[in-house]
Design an enzyme around this catalytic site. Structure first.
Site, PDB file in Angstrom:
ATOM      1  N   GLY A 191       7.839  25.179  75.071  1.00  0.00           N
ATOM      2  CA  GLY A 191       9.151  24.668  75.500  1.00  0.00           C
ATOM      3  C   GLY A 191       9.059  23.332  76.217  1.00  0.00           C
ATOM      4  CE  LYS A 209      11.214  13.228  81.086  1.00  0.00           C
ATOM      5  NZ  LYS A 209      10.040  13.952  80.582  1.00  0.00           N
TER       6      LYS A 209
HETATM    7  P1  NAP Z   1      17.073  23.322  73.768  1.00  0.00           P
HETATM    8  O1  NAP Z   1      16.129  24.418  74.051  1.00  0.00           O
HETATM    9  O2  NAP Z   1      17.094  22.737  72.406  1.00  0.00           O
HETATM   10  O3  NAP Z   1      18.558  23.842  74.131  1.00  0.00           O
HETATM   11  C1  NAP Z   1      19.703  23.126  73.816  1.00  0.00           C
HETATM   12  C2  NAP Z   1      20.908  24.040  73.974  1.00  0.00           C
HETATM   13  O4  NAP Z   1      22.090  23.300  73.746  1.00  0.00           O
HETATM   14  C3  NAP Z   1      20.919  25.203  73.003  1.00  0.00           C
HETATM   15  O5  NAP Z   1      21.417  26.354  73.632  1.00  0.00           O
HETATM   16  C4  NAP Z   1      21.886  24.742  71.903  1.00  0.00           C
HETATM   17  O6  NAP Z   1      22.570  25.810  71.289  1.00  0.00           O
HETATM   18  C5  NAP Z   1      22.859  23.901  72.714  1.00  0.00           C
HETATM   19  N1  NAP Z   1      23.432  22.843  71.906  1.00  0.00           N
HETATM   20  C6  NAP Z   1      22.798  21.759  71.406  1.00  0.00           C
HETATM   21  N2  NAP Z   1      23.653  20.973  70.719  1.00  0.00           N
HETATM   22  C7  NAP Z   1      24.852  21.614  70.767  1.00  0.00           C
HETATM   23  C8  NAP Z   1      26.139  21.325  70.240  1.00  0.00           C
HETATM   24  N3  NAP Z   1      26.354  20.231  69.510  1.00  0.00           N
HETATM   25  N4  NAP Z   1      27.133  22.170  70.511  1.00  0.00           N
HETATM   26  C9  NAP Z   1      26.925  23.293  71.244  1.00  0.00           C
HETATM   27  N5  NAP Z   1      25.724  23.622  71.779  1.00  0.00           N
HETATM   28  C10 NAP Z   1      24.714  22.790  71.536  1.00  0.00           C
HETATM   29  O7  NAP Z   1      16.845  22.111  74.773  1.00  0.00           O
HETATM   30  P2  NAP Z   1      16.182  22.147  76.210  1.00  0.00           P
HETATM   31  O8  NAP Z   1      14.705  22.018  76.072  1.00  0.00           O
HETATM   32  O9  NAP Z   1      16.729  23.279  76.989  1.00  0.00           O
HETATM   33  O10 NAP Z   1      16.690  20.746  76.800  1.00  0.00           O
HETATM   34  C11 NAP Z   1      17.998  20.590  77.246  1.00  0.00           C
HETATM   35  C12 NAP Z   1      18.112  19.266  77.982  1.00  0.00           C
HETATM   36  O11 NAP Z   1      17.235  19.276  79.096  1.00  0.00           O
HETATM   37  C13 NAP Z   1      17.719  18.039  77.163  1.00  0.00           C
HETATM   38  O12 NAP Z   1      18.488  16.953  77.558  1.00  0.00           O
HETATM   39  C14 NAP Z   1      16.253  17.828  77.544  1.00  0.00           C
HETATM   40  O13 NAP Z   1      15.849  16.500  77.367  1.00  0.00           O
HETATM   41  C15 NAP Z   1      16.322  18.185  79.011  1.00  0.00           C
HETATM   42  N6  NAP Z   1      15.062  18.605  79.620  1.00  0.00           N
HETATM   43  C16 NAP Z   1      14.266  19.500  78.978  1.00  0.00           C
HETATM   44  C17 NAP Z   1      13.091  19.913  79.597  1.00  0.00           C
HETATM   45  C18 NAP Z   1      12.161  20.906  78.946  1.00  0.00           C
HETATM   46  O14 NAP Z   1      11.054  21.088  79.459  1.00  0.00           O
HETATM   47  N7  NAP Z   1      12.553  21.561  77.851  1.00  0.00           N
HETATM   48  C19 NAP Z   1      12.742  19.397  80.842  1.00  0.00           C
HETATM   49  C20 NAP Z   1      13.600  18.469  81.468  1.00  0.00           C
HETATM   50  C21 NAP Z   1      14.759  18.080  80.843  1.00  0.00           C
HETATM   51  P3  NAP Z   1      21.785  26.908  70.390  1.00  0.00           P
HETATM   52  O15 NAP Z   1      20.929  27.642  71.373  1.00  0.00           O
HETATM   53  O16 NAP Z   1      22.838  27.771  69.810  1.00  0.00           O
HETATM   54  O17 NAP Z   1      20.991  26.138  69.395  1.00  0.00           O
HETATM   55  N1  HSE Z   2       9.854  16.821  76.661  1.00  0.00           N
HETATM   56  C1  HSE Z   2       9.779  16.520  78.036  1.00  0.00           C
HETATM   57  C2  HSE Z   2       8.335  16.430  78.456  1.00  0.00           C
HETATM   58  C3  HSE Z   2      10.488  17.591  78.835  1.00  0.00           C
HETATM   59  O1  HSE Z   2       7.458  16.856  77.712  1.00  0.00           O
HETATM   60  O2  HSE Z   2       8.064  15.914  79.536  1.00  0.00           O
HETATM   61  C4  HSE Z   2      10.600  17.269  80.288  1.00  0.00           C
HETATM   62  O3  HSE Z   2      11.517  16.240  80.500  1.00  0.00           O
END
Ligand code: NAP
Ligand code: HSE
Length: 434
Positions: A191, A209
């Protein structure tokens, strides 16, 4: 919600990796958060693409919807949390939430790098807050440190390992000799990676970032700025071997410097001396080294990606903005972030030490031509190594470390050397940090 209301209602936009973590933490810490806020937090509705998908068990599935109006049209919602990612529909939905007077939390660095100033100004104009601790450094409270703790200082520079996926990939390749593709898949399974992992390994996520950090640290209006960016996807195992031989490790680094007339921003692999703190930040850990005029150096480190570290930051923001709303101080924190346009310094003006690896056919006079091309442009050599002996059509690697040099001179020398007939493939260049 007024100060008299008895519940804080949260609308989630997205419930994937980060959103799932937020749901879990809100449940696990419900008693503490209620005591802290003087009211319980309740998840009102959760927008997703596919409501039929499996979710964290703590989520009440009746709250799921694929209709944005169920969240944005609900006037009882106090805080909208955007953890869906991407530019659209995130930008439109966040804008709607701000316009409707909601406090907003986002972890979306891509959205902030492109539209952060626009959204912050919109929030300030509507008297609400836009908080974004989860957008940089996962669970590291770097946004709070820049915005609150160091508010009285002047930040001069930032050097950070801000992409967990790249650091995880580089660390496992260096320490376990695993292949690039193998480790990227592992980072996705954990993730850490973005929906499009080329954003991680290509440097785009770190550039987003860095733009967010620079916006905050330098009060710079940087929406859509093109940060000079190079990824880790072009590194070869041999570069790690030579780096080690010279006393360095290779890290993906994001650098920002306030140079007065302009801001220097860049993201690229860098050689870092093995005993430097940033060289010892491994795996999914991130680290951000800040240099304050009054404070001096400050290093923040922690897990930079993944569901729970990021959820910790998002929930901290929910608490902050809910508190502000309950105490009638919505928008104050955001109004304080005054942003002004700043020019970006050209990459040509960067001055640092450099590592070059030339793959050349082993003929008399080759070294003289390489050192001549560098010397003519004022690039001075600190160390040089030739590994083995090339035979016939099999080239040999010549590795050079330079003294402090100007990027424009280095690029001109490398271009001239690349045109020589003795060069088997384009020269590799990695900047040295520190
Ligand atoms: P993710 O696992 O892909 O989750 C995205 C969620 O948003 C899913 O629930 C998806 O629905 C929903 N979604 C996406 N597009 C949509 C749309 N058009 N309409 C309705 N729902 C929609 O992403 P994530 O890793 O949680 O990341 C989310 C955000 O946090 C991003 O901006 C990412 O850059 C940021 N972030 C992530 C991390 C990390 O470690 N993953 C760390 C810091 C910041 P479904 O579940 O139904 O597909
Ligand atoms: N994809 C990002 C990373 C998530 O690997 O650092 C955290 O922002």
């Amino acid at each position: 919600m007024s100060s008299a209301s008895s519940v804080i209602r949260v609308g989630l936009l997205g419930c994937g990796t980060v959103g799932g973590g937020v749901v879990q933490l809100l449940r696990a810490k419900a008693t503490y958060l209620e005591a802290r806020l003087g009211a319980p937090i309740e998840i009102a509705s959760v927008l997703v693409r596919d409501p039929g998908k499996e979710r964290v068990p703590e989520l009440d599935r009746k709250k799921l919807t694929s209709n944005p109006d169920d969240v944005l049209g609900d006037a009882s919602i106090d805080v909208v949390v955007e953890v869906m990612g991407g530019l659209e529909p995130a930008r439109t939905l966040v804008t709607r939430a701000l316009d409707a007077g909601r406090q907003v939390v986002t972890a979306n660095k891509m959205l902030l790098a492109h539209h952060g100033a626009e959204l912050l100004e919109r929030a300030a104009a509507r008297g609400v807050d836009l908080a974004f601790e989860g957008a940089v450094g996962g669970g590291i409270p770097v946004i709070r440190v820049l915005r609150d703790s160091l508010a009285s200082d002047t930040i001069e520079s930032i050097s950070g390992i801000v992409n967990g996926t790249s650091n995880y990939v580089l660390t496992r390749m260096q320490k376990e000799g695993l292949s690039f593709d193998e480790v990227v898949k592992a980072a996705q399974a954990l993730g850490y990676a973005e929906a499009d992992p080329t954003l991680d390994v290509g440097g785009g996520d770190a550039a987003h970032k860095l733009a967010v950090l620079a916006m905050l640290a330098f009060g710079a209006r940087l929406d859509g700025v093109k940060v000079p960016t190079e990824g880790i996807d072009t590194l070869e195992p041999l570069d790690h071997v030579f780096a080690d031989r010279f006393g360095f490790v290779v890290k993906q680094l994001a650098v920002a410097r306030d140079r007065g007339a302009a801001i220097e921003l860049r993201v690229h692999p860098a050689l870092i001396a093995k005993d430097a703190p940033l060289a010892n930040i491994n795996g999914v850990l991130n680290a951000i080294a800040l240099e304050g005029r009054a404070l001096g150096p400050c290093l923040l480190s922690g897990r930079g990606a993944g569901d729970m570290p990021t959820a910790v930051s998002v929930v901290a923001d929910v608490v902050d903005v809910a508190n502000a709303r309950r105490s009638g101080a919505s928008g104050r924190m955001t109004r304080a972030m005054k942003l002004t346009p700043r020019a970006l310094a050209p990459m040509d003006d960067v001055e640092t030490r450099y590592y070059f690896r030339f793959s050349v056919f082993d003929r008399p006079g080759v070294l003289a031509k390489i050192t001549g091309a560098l010397g003519e442009r004022g690039v001075s050599i600190e160390q040089m190594v030739q590994q083995g002996r090339g035979t016939g059509d099999v080239p040999v690697d010549v590795v050079i470390l330079t003294h402090e040099s100007r990027e424009a001179s280095v690029q001109a020398a490398l271009a001239a050397i690349a045109r020589e007939g003795f060069v088997a493939r384009p020269p590799r260049m990695i900047r040295v940090h520190g």
